[in-house]
Design a protein around this motif. Structure first.
Motif, PDB file in Angstrom:
ATOM      1  N   THR A 158      45.070 141.789  24.378  1.00 21.64           N
ATOM      2  CA  THR A 158      44.508 142.491  25.535  1.00 21.64           C
ATOM      3  C   THR A 158      44.236 141.479  26.645  1.00 21.64           C
ATOM      4  N   PRO A 159      44.191 141.928  27.898  1.00 18.67           N
ATOM      5  CA  PRO A 159      43.848 140.994  28.981  1.00 18.67           C
ATOM      6  C   PRO A 159      42.500 140.323  28.771  1.00 18.67           C
ATOM      7  N   GLU A 160      41.552 141.066  28.211  1.00 20.87           N
ATOM      8  CA  GLU A 160      40.229 140.483  27.969  1.00 20.87           C
ATOM      9  C   GLU A 160      40.304 139.354  26.939  1.00 20.87           C
ATOM     10  N   TRP A 161      41.100 139.567  25.885  1.00 16.63           N
ATOM     11  CA  TRP A 161      41.278 138.526  24.872  1.00 16.63           C
ATOM     12  C   TRP A 161      41.895 137.288  25.504  1.00 16.63           C
ATOM     13  N   ALA A 162      42.933 137.490  26.295  1.00 22.14           N
ATOM     14  CA  ALA A 162      43.624 136.352  26.907  1.00 22.14           C
ATOM     15  C   ALA A 162      42.697 135.566  27.829  1.00 22.14           C
ATOM     16  N   ALA A 163      41.882 136.277  28.604  1.00 18.19           N
ATOM     17  CA  ALA A 163      40.977 135.585  29.521  1.00 18.19           C
ATOM     18  C   ALA A 163      39.976 134.722  28.777  1.00 18.19           C
ATOM     19  N   GLU A 164      39.540 135.183  27.619  1.00 18.63           N
ATOM     20  CA  GLU A 164      38.523 134.454  26.873  1.00 18.63           C
ATOM     21  C   GLU A 164      39.086 133.304  26.058  1.00 18.63           C
ATOM     22  N   PHE A 165      40.276 133.479  25.467  1.00 15.87           N
ATOM     23  CA  PHE A 165      40.727 132.520  24.459  1.00 15.87           C
ATOM     24  C   PHE A 165      41.940 131.676  24.856  1.00 15.87           C
ATOM     25  N   VAL A 166      42.796 132.160  25.731  1.00 13.79           N
ATOM     26  CA  VAL A 166      44.019 131.419  26.038  1.00 13.79           C
ATOM     27  C   VAL A 166      43.741 130.056  26.663  1.00 13.79           C
ATOM     28  N   PRO A 167      42.807 129.932  27.614  1.00 11.37           N
ATOM     29  CA  PRO A 167      42.584 128.597  28.190  1.00 11.37           C
ATOM     30  C   PRO A 167      42.233 127.539  27.139  1.00 11.37           C
ATOM     31  N   GLU A 168      41.437 127.912  26.153  1.00 15.48           N
ATOM     32  CA  GLU A 168      41.104 126.954  25.095  1.00 15.48           C
ATOM     33  C   GLU A 168      42.313 126.692  24.192  1.00 15.48           C
ATOM     34  N   SER A 194      39.819 146.581  14.151  1.00 16.12           N
ATOM     35  CA  SER A 194      38.614 145.759  14.174  1.00 16.12           C
ATOM     36  C   SER A 194      38.281 145.386  12.735  1.00 16.12           C
ATOM     37  N   LEU A 195      38.337 144.110  12.427  1.00 12.50           N
ATOM     38  CA  LEU A 195      38.203 143.672  11.042  1.00 12.50           C
ATOM     39  C   LEU A 195      36.758 143.825  10.560  1.00 12.50           C
ATOM     40  N   PRO A 196      36.530 144.516   9.443  1.00  7.71           N
ATOM     41  CA  PRO A 196      35.205 144.511   8.827  1.00  7.71           C
ATOM     42  C   PRO A 196      34.801 143.078   8.491  1.00  7.71           C
ATOM     43  N   PRO A 197      33.506 142.799   8.400  1.00  5.84           N
ATOM     44  CA  PRO A 197      33.066 141.415   8.176  1.00  5.84           C
ATOM     45  C   PRO A 197      33.707 140.736   6.974  1.00  5.84           C
ATOM     46  N   ASP A 198      33.852 141.450   5.858  1.00  5.96           N
ATOM     47  CA  ASP A 198      34.428 140.804   4.683  1.00  5.96           C
ATOM     48  C   ASP A 198      35.906 140.490   4.878  1.00  5.96           C
ATOM     49  N   ILE A 199      36.620 141.380   5.568  1.00 12.84           N
ATOM     50  CA  ILE A 199      38.039 141.144   5.834  1.00 12.84           C
ATOM     51  C   ILE A 199      38.205 140.002   6.836  1.00 12.84           C
ATOM     52  N   LEU A 200      37.310 139.921   7.816  1.00 14.14           N
ATOM     53  CA  LEU A 200      37.374 138.819   8.785  1.00 14.14           C
ATOM     54  C   LEU A 200      37.193 137.476   8.080  1.00 14.14           C
ATOM     55  N   GLU A 201      36.247 137.391   7.169  1.00 10.08           N
ATOM     56  CA  GLU A 201      36.051 136.137   6.443  1.00 10.08           C
ATOM     57  C   GLU A 201      37.257 135.814   5.575  1.00 10.08           C
ATOM     58  N   GLN A 202      37.873 136.834   5.002  1.00 10.19           N
ATOM     59  CA  GLN A 202      39.096 136.632   4.211  1.00 10.19           C
ATOM     60  C   GLN A 202      40.207 136.096   5.115  1.00 10.19           C
ATOM     61  N   LYS A 203      40.324 136.644   6.317  1.00 10.36           N
ATOM     62  CA  LYS A 203      41.335 136.166   7.263  1.00 10.36           C
ATOM     63  C   LYS A 203      41.073 134.716   7.644  1.00 10.36           C
ATOM     64  N   LEU A 204      39.825 134.360   7.878  1.00 11.03           N
ATOM     65  CA  LEU A 204      39.517 132.972   8.227  1.00 11.03           C
ATOM     66  C   LEU A 204      39.911 132.020   7.104  1.00 11.03           C
ATOM     67  N   ARG A 228      35.456 134.699  16.462  1.00 10.89           N
ATOM     68  CA  ARG A 228      35.487 135.586  17.631  1.00 10.89           C
ATOM     69  C   ARG A 228      36.917 135.948  18.029  1.00 10.89           C
ATOM     70  N   ALA A 229      37.808 134.981  17.959  1.00 10.12           N
ATOM     71  CA  ALA A 229      39.184 135.212  18.411  1.00 10.12           C
ATOM     72  C   ALA A 229      39.972 136.099  17.456  1.00 10.12           C
ATOM     73  N   MET A 230      39.604 136.110  16.182  1.00 14.53           N
ATOM     74  CA  MET A 230      40.386 136.810  15.163  1.00 14.53           C
ATOM     75  C   MET A 230      39.754 138.123  14.711  1.00 14.53           C
ATOM     76  N   ARG A 231      38.714 138.582  15.376  1.00 12.59           N
ATOM     77  CA  ARG A 231      37.975 139.751  14.878  1.00 12.59           C
ATOM     78  C   ARG A 231      38.686 141.067  15.126  1.00 12.59           C
ATOM     79  N   GLU A 232      39.724 141.064  15.978  1.00 11.08           N
ATOM     80  CA  GLU A 232      40.525 142.266  16.207  1.00 11.08           C
ATOM     81  C   GLU A 232      42.006 141.904  16.176  1.00 11.08           C
TER      82      GLU A 232
END
Length: 241
Positions: A158-168, A194-204, A228-232
């Motif tokens: 999404t444009p919002e994702w890109a604005a927040e994470f792409v520069p880094e 939107s990843l549930p908390p347990d699935i997000l930790e599994q992804k990390l 934050r970057a991988m939560r969706e």
């Protein structure tokens, strides 16, 4: 569209170019599907042997074996046991005869009979020629062999994702190709997970399994950045049967 799309039906198939593509873009979808008892299959075109960030620690001569082991460890974390290599050289996928590449992906479609298919869009997410070629092969196979009711999804942001994470992320040349990553407004997404908390930790944990690729970014950004970057996970609907 609701803030989180309903779970996609299986069998689920992801077709990607390099080890870790699947993890960043659909690890949550895969892990959630496995948890629900759906069949999940993953295809990787190359072993990513040209992706060394430290030639002394991960020499190009052996990096393919390293990244193969990293991907197998990642998929075990996600619970995915159905994986296939296409056995092409990193950086050389675009040089493969089109009929040959399409036929290999078509064989997977005929074996898995996927109802939900995930891959890159024509942009390749980062502009990488390997990514773009895999997208084309998957689209052709989908048109020829996807079962009725199947859907093809292209990775996007999404444009919002890109604005927040792409520069880094571009401190590590992730999205240096002009026009990448592709952007899709949230209301126009074909799938938003939107990843549930347990699935997000599994992804990390699955991301961390790709040590040769992510160690530097983890040290620079910290785990909370990735959380934050991988939560969706975002996909555009590319085709339906």
């Amino acid at each position: 569209m609701s803030p989180t799309s309903p779970p996609v039906p299986g069998p689920i198939l992801g077709v990607w170019a390099h080890p870790d593509d699947e993890t960043y873009l659909m690890a949550g979808i895969m892990a959630h599907a496995v948890m629900r008892g759906e069949r999940v299959a993953c295809v990787t075109a190359t072993r990513g042997e040209l992706g060394s960030f430290d030639e002394e620690r991960w020499p190009t001569a052996t990096l393919g074996r390293t990244r193969e082991a990293e991907l197998m460890r990642c998929l075990r974390i996600l619970g995915v046991s159905d994986h296939q290599w296409l056995d092409y050289p990193d950086g050389g996928v675009a040089d493969v005869p089109t009929d040959e590449g399409e036929a290999k992906v078509l064989d997977v479609f005929e074996r898995v009979r996927p109802r939900s298919v995930f891959t890159f869009g024509p942009d390749g997410m980062t502009g990488h020629p390997d990514h773009k070629t895999v997208s084309a092969w998957t689209g052709a196979a989908f048109g020829r062999a996807a079962p009725p009711g199947a859907r093809l999804y292209h990775a996007t942001q999404t444009p919002e994702w890109a604005a927040e994470f792409v520069p880094e992320m571009n401190r590590f040349n992730v999205f240096m190709e002009p026009g990448t990553p592709p952007g899709t407004a949230r209301d126009d997404l074909g799938l938003l997970f939107s990843l549930p908390p347990d699935i997000l930790e599994q992804k990390l944990r699955a991301i961390e399994a790709h040590t040769s690729q992510v160690e530097g970014m983890l040290a620079a950004f910290g785990q909370d950045f990735f959380r934050r970057a991988m939560r969706e996970e975002y996909f555009a609907l590319a085709a339906e049967r």
